[in-house]
Design a protein around this motif. Structure first.
Motif, PDB file in Angstrom:
ATOM      1  N   CYS A 148       2.761  -3.490   3.797  1.00  0.00           N
ATOM      2  CA  CYS A 148       1.978  -4.123   4.866  1.00  0.00           C
ATOM      3  C   CYS A 148       2.924  -4.898   5.780  1.00  0.00           C
ATOM      4  CB  CYS A 148       0.950  -5.063   4.243  1.00  0.00           C
ATOM      5  SG  CYS A 148       0.127  -6.127   5.437  1.00  0.00           S
ATOM      6  N   CYS A 157      -4.285  -7.870   2.195  1.00  0.00           N
ATOM      7  CA  CYS A 157      -4.720  -8.927   3.121  1.00  0.00           C
ATOM      8  C   CYS A 157      -5.740  -8.444   4.153  1.00  0.00           C
ATOM      9  CB  CYS A 157      -3.504  -9.517   3.841  1.00  0.00           C
ATOM     10  SG  CYS A 157      -2.756  -8.358   5.011  1.00  0.00           S
ATOM     11  N   HIS A 212       2.493  -6.419   1.002  1.00  0.00           N
ATOM     12  CA  HIS A 212       1.806  -5.783  -0.125  1.00  0.00           C
ATOM     13  C   HIS A 212       2.042  -4.268  -0.042  1.00  0.00           C
ATOM     14  CE1 HIS A 212      -1.392  -5.051  -3.065  1.00  0.00           C
ATOM     15  NE2 HIS A 212      -1.916  -4.176  -2.246  1.00  0.00           N
ATOM     16  N   CYS A 233       1.815  -8.923   4.965  1.00  0.00           N
ATOM     17  CA  CYS A 233       1.984  -9.617   3.675  1.00  0.00           C
ATOM     18  C   CYS A 233       2.927  -8.872   2.730  1.00  0.00           C
ATOM     19  CB  CYS A 233       0.623  -9.828   3.004  1.00  0.00           C
ATOM     20  SG  CYS A 233      -0.090  -8.310   2.327  1.00  0.00           S
ATOM     21  N   CYS A 268      -4.666  -2.908   5.059  1.00  0.00           N
ATOM     22  CA  CYS A 268      -3.935  -3.350   3.862  1.00  0.00           C
ATOM     23  C   CYS A 268      -4.932  -3.714   2.757  1.00  0.00           C
ATOM     24  CB  CYS A 268      -3.059  -4.559   4.201  1.00  0.00           C
ATOM     25  SG  CYS A 268      -2.325  -5.335   2.745  1.00  0.00           S
TER      26      CYS A 268
HETATM   27 ZN   LIG Z   1      -1.273  -7.084   3.856  1.00  0.00          ZN
END
Ligand SMILES: [Zn+2]
Length: 241
Positions: A46, A63, A51, A49, A60
């Motif tokens: 992402c 987030c 992730h 974040c 994502c």
């Molecule tokens: Zn994210």
């Protein structure tokens, strides 16, 4: 009918088709050299974040931020469908399309940043194009052949006129459509046309699944282009009567 006249009429017949009708044989090979195995799911990070989530996701899973369009994905990957597979579960295709559209629907964008709204606009367009190509057998077949490097994209100029019997038959049918002013024969022609499409699609499926079937698939897709155009002409004429 003389060949030159037939060619002129065919060019007129195909007209400015918006269908995905790739024709020119660029790096033609009789056998597909590209193994079309199910893709290994890849991950991406992402932008917000970091992730990690599965490639192809538009939002994502960590987030919920909208992600930029991943231009490395082909249309099958964009819609999360079996890669380069001609026989698609159309209900699943529609479900995937609606799921993606819902995730980035304009109604859900009010609270998003301008950057996310830009990402969303790009993805919406790309997803629409991908869905439009994959939902119809002819454009799906031509897309697969283009991805294999067998044909180019929209280009009817270089159409290979190798099957004159077939083309003469289609032109005769077209003349019958143009000349008739009765509903019953048009409906019969439409029924026969649908059956012809069904058979061509079935043969396309086998040809595209065969490692050496690309050449046959090009011919079949070419024939299906004309048969579909004929259907358009019949359907257009029916309400006029
Ligand atoms: Zn994210």
């Amino acid at each position: 009918m003389p060949l030159s006249l037939l060619c002129t009429q065919l060019t007129h017949f195909i007209g400015s088709s918006s269908m995905y009708t790739g024709r020119k044989l660029s790096k033609f090979t009789s056998c597909s050299t590209q193994a079309e195995l199910p893709p290994t799911p890849k991950e991406m990070s992402c932008w917000s974040c970091q992730h990690r989530f599965q490639q192809g996701g538009v939002v994502c899973s960590g987030c919920d931020k909208i992600q930029p369009l991943d231009t490395s994905l082909n249309y099958f990957e964009v819609l999360g469908m079996p890669n380069m597979q001609f026989d698609l579960d159309l209900e699943m295709l529609e479900k995937q399309y609606k799921r993606l559209q819902w995730q980035i629907h304009p109604d859900r964008l009010a609270a998003r940043t301008p950057q996310e709204q830009d990402y969303s606009a790009q993805s919406v367009m790309h997803i629409n194009v991908a869905y439009g190509v994959l939902r119809h057998p002819l454009s799906r077949a031509n897309y697969i052949l283009a991805q294999r490097g067998i044909i180019n994209e929209v280009d009817s100029e270089g159409a290979s006129i190798s099957d004159l019997d077939f083309l003469n038959e289609v032109m005769d049918l077209r003349e019958r459509v143009d000349e008739t002013s009765d509903i019953a024969p048009l409906q019969s022609l439409l029924t026969a046309n649908k059956e012809q499409q069904r058979q061509l699609i079935q043969r396309l499926s086998s040809a595209l699944a065969s490692p050496c079937g690309s050449s046959e698939a090009v011919t079949l897709a070419f024939q299906l282009t004309y048969v579909c155009k004929l259907e358009e002409a019949i359907v257009k004429k029916l309400p006029e009567l």
